[in-house]
Design a protein around this motif. Structure first.
Motif, short mmCIF file in Angstrom:
data_model
loop_
_atom_site.label_atom_id
_atom_site.label_comp_id
_atom_site.label_asym_id
_atom_site.label_seq_id
_atom_site.Cartn_x
_atom_site.Cartn_y
_atom_site.Cartn_z
N LYS A 8 81.62 107.21 21.54
CA LYS A 8 80.93 107.96 21.57
C LYS A 8 79.83 108.04 21.60
CE LYS A 8 85.28 111.31 21.24
NZ LYS A 8 85.93 110.71 22.71
N PRO A 9 79.17 107.46 22.62
CA PRO A 9 77.45 106.92 22.53
C PRO A 9 77.03 108.76 22.85
CG PRO A 9 78.46 106.57 24.79
CD PRO A 9 79.62 106.82 23.42
N LYS A 10 75.74 107.71 21.79
CA LYS A 10 74.40 109.05 21.43
C LYS A 10 73.94 109.66 22.95
CE LYS A 10 70.93 108.19 19.67
NZ LYS A 10 68.80 107.99 19.66
N HIS A 11 74.27 109.05 23.82
CA HIS A 11 73.75 109.24 24.81
C HIS A 11 74.78 109.98 26.04
CE1 HIS A 11 69.54 106.71 24.51
NE2 HIS A 11 70.69 106.10 24.03
N THR A 12 75.92 109.84 25.88
CA THR A 12 76.79 110.41 26.56
C THR A 12 77.17 112.19 25.67
OG1 THR A 12 77.81 108.77 26.52
CG2 THR A 12 79.10 110.80 27.50
N ARG A 13 76.75 112.24 24.69
CA ARG A 13 76.62 113.50 24.09
C ARG A 13 75.36 113.57 24.47
NH1 ARG A 13 78.25 110.28 19.07
NH2 ARG A 13 76.23 110.98 18.73
N SER A 14 74.15 113.48 24.63
CA SER A 14 72.64 114.81 25.44
C SER A 14 73.24 114.25 26.38
CB SER A 14 71.38 113.08 24.41
OG SER A 14 71.52 112.90 23.23
N LEU A 15 73.76 113.84 27.41
CA LEU A 15 74.05 114.59 28.37
C LEU A 15 74.82 115.56 29.05
CD1 LEU A 15 73.25 113.67 31.22
CD2 LEU A 15 75.38 111.77 32.06
N ALA A 16 75.90 115.67 28.03
CA ALA A 16 77.13 117.08 27.79
C ALA A 16 75.92 117.85 27.66
CB ALA A 16 77.75 116.49 27.38
N PRO A 75 87.01 111.28 28.94
CA PRO A 75 86.84 110.34 29.98
C PRO A 75 86.78 111.75 31.10
CG PRO A 75 88.05 108.52 28.45
CD PRO A 75 87.69 109.74 27.58
N GLU A 76 87.96 112.94 30.75
CA GLU A 76 88.34 113.58 31.63
C GLU A 76 86.71 114.77 32.04
OE1 GLU A 76 92.19 112.35 29.62
OE2 GLU A 76 90.31 113.04 29.05
N LEU A 77 86.50 114.63 30.67
CA LEU A 77 85.30 115.49 30.74
C LEU A 77 84.14 115.21 31.76
CD1 LEU A 77 84.00 118.53 29.06
CD2 LEU A 77 82.39 116.33 28.43
N MET A 78 83.40 113.59 31.00
CA MET A 78 82.19 112.14 31.79
C MET A 78 83.20 112.93 33.08
SD MET A 78 82.74 109.43 30.09
CE MET A 78 80.95 108.68 30.29
N LEU A 79 84.31 113.22 33.58
CA LEU A 79 85.06 113.46 35.73
C LEU A 79 84.61 114.94 36.03
CD1 LEU A 79 86.43 111.83 37.81
CD2 LEU A 79 87.79 112.84 36.90
N ASP A 107 67.64 121.14 43.36
CA ASP A 107 68.62 121.12 42.22
C ASP A 107 69.69 119.63 43.30
OD1 ASP A 107 70.53 122.42 40.87
OD2 ASP A 107 71.46 121.95 43.26
N ALA A 108 69.14 119.23 44.30
CA ALA A 108 69.84 118.00 44.46
C ALA A 108 69.69 117.31 44.01
CB ALA A 108 70.11 118.13 46.30
N LEU A 109 68.45 116.77 43.98
CA LEU A 109 67.70 115.70 42.76
C LEU A 109 67.62 115.91 41.23
CD1 LEU A 109 65.50 113.49 42.72
CD2 LEU A 109 63.51 115.16 42.42
N ALA A 110 67.46 117.01 41.09
CA ALA A 110 68.73 117.39 39.62
C ALA A 110 69.85 116.12 39.14
CB ALA A 110 67.93 118.74 39.38
N GLU A 111 70.77 116.65 40.41
CA GLU A 111 72.15 116.96 40.63
C GLU A 111 72.80 115.09 40.41
OE1 GLU A 111 74.01 119.48 39.37
OE2 GLU A 111 72.94 120.40 40.19
N GLY A 112 71.94 114.62 41.17
CA GLY A 112 71.84 113.42 41.33
C GLY A 112 71.35 112.59 40.52
N VAL A 113 69.92 113.35 39.18
CA VAL A 113 69.54 112.15 38.59
C VAL A 113 71.17 112.41 37.41
CG1 VAL A 113 68.80 112.63 36.60
CG2 VAL A 113 67.62 112.37 38.93
N LEU A 114 71.90 113.49 36.95
CA LEU A 114 73.39 113.41 36.38
C LEU A 114 74.52 112.64 37.11
CD1 LEU A 114 73.09 117.45 36.03
CD2 LEU A 114 72.84 116.48 34.13
N GLY A 119 77.75 107.92 35.37
CA GLY A 119 77.23 106.73 36.53
C GLY A 119 77.78 105.18 34.86
N VAL A 120 76.70 105.62 34.77
CA VAL A 120 75.70 104.79 33.99
C VAL A 120 76.81 104.62 32.31
CG1 VAL A 120 73.91 104.17 32.31
CG2 VAL A 120 73.68 104.62 34.46
N ALA A 121 76.93 106.24 31.70
CA ALA A 121 78.11 106.29 30.55
C ALA A 121 79.47 106.02 30.97
CB ALA A 121 77.72 107.91 30.82
N ALA A 122 79.80 105.39 32.11
CA ALA A 122 80.65 105.53 32.67
C ALA A 122 81.21 103.89 32.51
CB ALA A 122 81.62 106.27 33.71
#
Length: 149
Positions: A8-16, A75-79, A107-114, A119-122
C-alpha cells in the motif's frame, strides 16, 4: 497476488484520492448544472446521456476516493482506475477533433497523466511484490486429506 494486495504505497493512495476527487467533481458537474457544463464543453443533444455518463464517472470517483482514504488500493482498483482513465482519454481523442469542444483535449491530457501514474504504480508494485509463502507442510496423510487431527 497476496503480496501485491498487501503493498500500500503512499503514492498509490494519493493517486486514488486525486483521481477520485477529480472524477467526483467532473462527474457531478453536468448533473448539478448542465447549463454551465455545456457552456464550457459545448452543447449536447442528449442531456440525459451526459448526466448518465456523469453519474457513472461519479461512482468510479467515489470508489477510488473511498479506497484511497481507507488505504485499500487493490490490484482490481488499480485496474478500474487506469482502465477508466484510458477509456475516457480514448473517447476524448477520437471525438474531440470531430464533434466536441477542444476542451476535451485537456481532459485527455489529464487522463493520460492518470494512466501513466497507474502504470508507474503497477510497475512498482510488481517489482516489490515479495516472495510467495511456501505451501503448508503436512505431518500426516490425515492432515493432507483435510481430516481433523
Amino acid at each position: 497476488m497476496e503480496a501485491i494486495e498487501q503493498l500500500k504505497p503512499k503514492h498509490t493512495r494519493s493517486l486514488a484520492v486525486t483521481q477520485g476527487v477529480f472524477y467526483v467533481v467532473t462527474g457531478l458537474w453536468p448533473i448539478v448544472h448542465l447549463r454551465s457544463f455545456e457552456a464550457v464543453t459545448g452543447p449536447k443533444p442528449e442531456g440525459w446521456l451526459v448526466k448518465t455518463v456523469g453519474a457513472l464517472i461519479t461512482v468510479i470517483g467515489g470508489t477510488l476516493l473511498t479506497a484511497g482514504l481507507r488505504r485499500r488500493v487493490s490490484p482490481e482498483l488499480m485496474l478500474l482506475a487506469a482502465g477508466s482513465a484510458a477509456a475516457l482519454a480514448a473517447v476524448d481523442l477520437v471525438y474531440s477533433p470531430q464533434r466536441v469542444s477542444p476542451v476535451y483535449l485537456l481532459d485527455a491530457l489529464a487522463e493520460g497523466v492518470l494512466v501513466t501514474g497507474w502504470g508507474v504504480a503497477a510497475t512498482h508494485a510488481w517489482k516489490h511484490r515479495g516472495v510467495p509463502l511456501p505451501p503448508p507442510r503436512y505431518t500426516s496423510p490425515e492432515d493432507a486429506a483435510g481430516f481433523p487431527t
